[in-house]
Write a protein that holds these residues in place. Structure first.
Motif, short mmCIF file in Angstrom:
data_model
loop_
_atom_site.label_atom_id
_atom_site.label_comp_id
_atom_site.label_asym_id
_atom_site.label_seq_id
_atom_site.Cartn_x
_atom_site.Cartn_y
_atom_site.Cartn_z
N ALA A 99 -20.36 -19.28 9.25
CA ALA A 99 -19.62 -19.26 8.14
C ALA A 99 -19.27 -18.00 7.73
O ALA A 99 -18.34 -17.46 7.31
CB ALA A 99 -20.34 -20.12 6.97
N VAL A 100 -20.41 -16.89 7.93
CA VAL A 100 -20.49 -15.56 7.25
C VAL A 100 -19.49 -15.08 8.15
O VAL A 100 -18.36 -14.17 7.79
CB VAL A 100 -21.71 -15.01 7.32
N TRP A 101 -19.43 -15.05 9.49
CA TRP A 101 -18.66 -14.59 10.46
C TRP A 101 -17.09 -14.99 10.36
O TRP A 101 -16.24 -14.22 10.53
CB TRP A 101 -19.03 -14.61 11.92
N LEU A 102 -16.88 -16.15 9.95
CA LEU A 102 -15.57 -16.63 9.65
C LEU A 102 -14.93 -16.07 8.49
O LEU A 102 -13.85 -15.83 8.37
CB LEU A 102 -15.60 -18.31 9.45
N ALA A 103 -15.89 -15.82 7.25
CA ALA A 103 -15.47 -15.17 6.25
C ALA A 103 -15.12 -13.65 6.56
O ALA A 103 -13.98 -13.14 6.03
CB ALA A 103 -16.58 -15.14 5.29
N VAL A 104 -15.43 -13.33 7.58
CA VAL A 104 -15.25 -11.62 7.78
C VAL A 104 -13.74 -11.83 8.63
O VAL A 104 -13.03 -10.98 8.31
CB VAL A 104 -16.45 -11.26 9.03
N ILE A 105 -13.60 -12.74 9.58
CA ILE A 105 -12.44 -13.06 10.05
C ILE A 105 -11.30 -12.81 8.85
O ILE A 105 -10.19 -12.55 9.05
CB ILE A 105 -12.07 -14.25 11.08
N ILE A 106 -11.34 -14.04 8.01
CA ILE A 106 -10.79 -14.20 6.74
C ILE A 106 -10.25 -13.14 6.05
O ILE A 106 -9.14 -12.66 5.71
CB ILE A 106 -10.99 -15.29 5.73
N ALA A 107 -11.42 -12.28 5.74
CA ALA A 107 -11.27 -11.01 5.07
C ALA A 107 -10.39 -10.03 5.98
O ALA A 107 -9.55 -9.20 5.44
CB ALA A 107 -12.55 -10.29 4.85
N GLY A 108 -10.50 -9.73 7.29
CA GLY A 108 -9.68 -9.14 8.29
C GLY A 108 -8.33 -9.34 8.33
O GLY A 108 -7.12 -8.48 8.11
N VAL A 109 -7.92 -10.75 8.07
CA VAL A 109 -6.76 -11.28 8.16
C VAL A 109 -5.77 -10.83 6.95
O VAL A 109 -4.68 -10.57 6.81
CB VAL A 109 -6.47 -12.87 8.22
N VAL A 110 -6.70 -11.03 5.78
CA VAL A 110 -6.28 -10.58 4.47
C VAL A 110 -5.96 -9.10 4.35
O VAL A 110 -4.86 -8.67 4.00
CB VAL A 110 -7.16 -11.03 3.18
#
Length: 125
Positions: A99-110
């Motif tokens: 979940a943490v690394w998925l949050a990193v992907i979301i932050a990258g997309v933003v």
């Protein structure tokens, strides 16, 4: 030549198309999983439909958005969405570290979206 409003509107439309492409990519990934290597006809048909829709909307978005940014956002959106919905709908495990690394992907997309907006402002578009 397009006006600044037309440019902003077309870019906004392209980003909406890209988000739709990401949503259809999620549907495609989940359908492929449900198709069990394309042996379940209904899931296989759904996968084919989602595949065609995601390619259409991605290609439409990439007429305006740079391919590197668009592809990264599309892939990130599809990956995160498939992981989250796979966990919710298909009872697939999702660990806290995942979940943490998925949050990193979301932050990258933003950040990619924000960086694209800043670049356009500097260019006066």
């Amino acid at each position: 030549m397009s006006t600044p409003h037309e440019t902003t509107t077309s870019r906004g439309h392209a980003w909406m198309m890209l988000m739709l492409a990401g949503a259809f990519e999620i549907g495609y990934a989940l359908s492929v999983g449900g198709s069990h290597a394309f042996t379940v006809p209904s899931w296989s048909a759904a996968a084919l439909i989602f595949f065609l829709l995601t390619l259409y909307f991605l290609s439409a978005a990439l007429r305006t958005i740079d391919i590197g940014i668009g592809y990264a956002v599309w892939a990130g959106t599809g990956s995160v969405g498939a992981a989250i919905l796979g966990s919710i709908l298909l009872d697939q495990p999702l660990t806290p570290i995942q979940a943490v690394w998925l949050a990193v992907i979301i932050a990258g997309v933003v950040w990619l979206k924000l960086a694209d907006s800043v670049r356009l402002q500097r260019q006066g578009r």
